[in-house]
Design a protein around this motif. Structure first.
Motif, PDB file in Angstrom:
ATOM      1  N   ARG A   3     -14.620  97.829 116.742  1.00  0.00           N
ATOM      2  CA  ARG A   3     -15.669  97.820 115.724  1.00  0.00           C
ATOM      3  C   ARG A   3     -15.153  98.510 114.461  1.00  0.00           C
ATOM      4  O   ARG A   3     -14.477  99.537 114.533  1.00  0.00           O
ATOM      5  CB  ARG A   3     -16.908  98.559 116.224  1.00  0.00           C
ATOM      6  CG  ARG A   3     -18.090  98.548 115.238  1.00  0.00           C
ATOM      7  CD  ARG A   3     -19.281  99.293 115.829  1.00  0.00           C
ATOM      8  NE  ARG A   3     -20.489  99.128 115.030  1.00  0.00           N
ATOM      9  CZ  ARG A   3     -20.934 100.008 114.130  1.00  0.00           C
ATOM     10  NH1 ARG A   3     -20.243 101.123 113.902  1.00  0.00           N
ATOM     11  NH2 ARG A   3     -22.048  99.785 113.460  1.00  0.00           N
ATOM     12  N   GLU A  29     -21.057  95.164 109.723  1.00  0.00           N
ATOM     13  CA  GLU A  29     -20.377  95.469 110.976  1.00  0.00           C
ATOM     14  C   GLU A  29     -19.395  94.356 111.306  1.00  0.00           C
ATOM     15  O   GLU A  29     -19.747  93.168 111.253  1.00  0.00           O
ATOM     16  CB  GLU A  29     -21.388  95.604 112.117  1.00  0.00           C
ATOM     17  CG  GLU A  29     -20.748  95.908 113.462  1.00  0.00           C
ATOM     18  CD  GLU A  29     -21.746  95.875 114.600  1.00  0.00           C
ATOM     19  OE1 GLU A  29     -21.960  96.918 115.229  1.00  0.00           O
ATOM     20  OE2 GLU A  29     -22.324  94.778 114.858  1.00  0.00           O
ATOM     21  N   ILE A  31     -16.609  93.087 114.316  1.00  0.00           N
ATOM     22  CA  ILE A  31     -16.042  93.236 115.659  1.00  0.00           C
ATOM     23  C   ILE A  31     -14.786  92.379 115.703  1.00  0.00           C
ATOM     24  O   ILE A  31     -14.851  91.167 115.489  1.00  0.00           O
ATOM     25  CB  ILE A  31     -17.017  92.802 116.771  1.00  0.00           C
ATOM     26  CG1 ILE A  31     -18.279  93.682 116.756  1.00  0.00           C
ATOM     27  CG2 ILE A  31     -16.329  92.882 118.137  1.00  0.00           C
ATOM     28  CD1 ILE A  31     -18.049  95.136 117.091  1.00  0.00           C
ATOM     29  N   THR A  36     -20.513  90.465 112.498  1.00  0.00           N
ATOM     30  CA  THR A  36     -21.439  90.193 113.607  1.00  0.00           C
ATOM     31  C   THR A  36     -22.809  89.745 113.109  1.00  0.00           C
ATOM     32  O   THR A  36     -23.629  89.289 113.898  1.00  0.00           O
ATOM     33  CB  THR A  36     -21.630  91.451 114.459  1.00  0.00           C
ATOM     34  OG1 THR A  36     -22.283  92.470 113.666  1.00  0.00           O
ATOM     35  CG2 THR A  36     -20.292  91.975 114.971  1.00  0.00           C
ATOM     36  N   GLN A  38     -24.775  92.022 111.712  1.00  0.00           N
ATOM     37  CA  GLN A  38     -25.454  93.304 111.524  1.00  0.00           C
ATOM     38  C   GLN A  38     -24.992  93.924 110.206  1.00  0.00           C
ATOM     39  O   GLN A  38     -23.800  93.997 109.933  1.00  0.00           O
ATOM     40  CB  GLN A  38     -25.131  94.250 112.683  1.00  0.00           C
ATOM     41  CG  GLN A  38     -25.596  93.752 114.039  1.00  0.00           C
ATOM     42  CD  GLN A  38     -27.115  93.603 114.095  1.00  0.00           C
ATOM     43  OE1 GLN A  38     -27.853  94.497 113.674  1.00  0.00           O
ATOM     44  NE2 GLN A  38     -27.575  92.476 114.632  1.00  0.00           N
TER      45      GLN A  38
END
Length: 226
Positions: A3, A29, A31, A36, A38
């Motif tokens: 992350r 965010e 990943i 993602t 978010q």
């Protein structure tokens, strides 16, 4: 899975040591380098004026920020979103400098510089001597800039996410395994960018085909004619 947080700020000026303040924070965010969905986004009242030259860059005036929270009121939610993960920004020293000045002012621990990933440094290493602004990199990687009329932090984050992925090597082919009827395991490959990138077939011209045929005539038992 790794992350990381890709982020951007807008400010009242260029130097927190001269009293300039943060007025917008946006963060995505990631990943394994992919967004993602978010994100974190907030507008902040700076408790000072916004010079006209700064407003021309990001489009915000002090009137736009009336009623918005102060930094100390949003610091906890921002720190909760970013966690302890690496933080990616373009010219990251600028953004780290402003955020750490705001955190100090709020009496909170500052962000460790070891967390900083600067896409400007990465771009300069990959493209030495070339323009490496966010706009220049978007054009280099054919990323659509049509919506970027001002330096909006959330939009800039989304553009930078595409740039960062390209700087890291682009979308990679993924290996998957499927089970066919009878229990046989079949390896399959997928391409994350396949939906967005159309194939470009190379079709030789008649002249090129004729030149190739003449070349094959010079080769003894060419396997291409088998």
């Amino acid at each position: 899975m790794k992350r990381s947080i890709l982020f951007d700020t807008e400010t009242t000026g260029l130097d927190p040591a001269n009293g300039d303040r943060v007025i917008e924070i946006a963060a995505l965010e990631l990943i394994d380098d992919l967004p993602t969905g978010q994100h974190y986004h907030v507008l902040i009242h700076p408790d000072r004026d916004i010079p006209e030259e700064a407003s021309r860059v990001h489009g915000f005036t002090l009137a736009d920020l009336e009623g918005k929270p102060r930094f100390h009121e949003v610091a906890a939610s921002f720190l909760d979103f970013i966690g302890q993960d690496d933080m990616i920004a373009h010219n990251a020293r600028f953004d780290f400098g402003f955020l750490n000045a705001e955190l100090q002012r709020a009496g909170l621990p500052v962000l460790a510089l070891e967390r900083m990933v600067d896409t400007l440094d990465i771009a300069r290493e990959r493209f030495p001597g070339l323009p490496n602004s966010l706009d220049a990199l978007c054009r280099r990687f054919s990323i659509d800039l049509s919506a970027r009329t001002t330096h909006n932090a959330l939009l800039d984050c989304r553009l930078l996410a595409d740039v960062y992925l390209e700087l890291r090597g682009g979308r990679q082919r993924g290996l998957g395994l499927t089970v066919e009827d009878g229990g046989a395991v079949q390896a399959t490959y997928s391409y994350a960018g396949a939906a967005a990138r159309m194939p470009r077939p190379i079709v030789p011209s008649e002249t090129e085909l004729a030149a190739h045929a003449r070349f094959l005539e010079k080769i003894k038992d060419p396997i291409w004619l088998a």
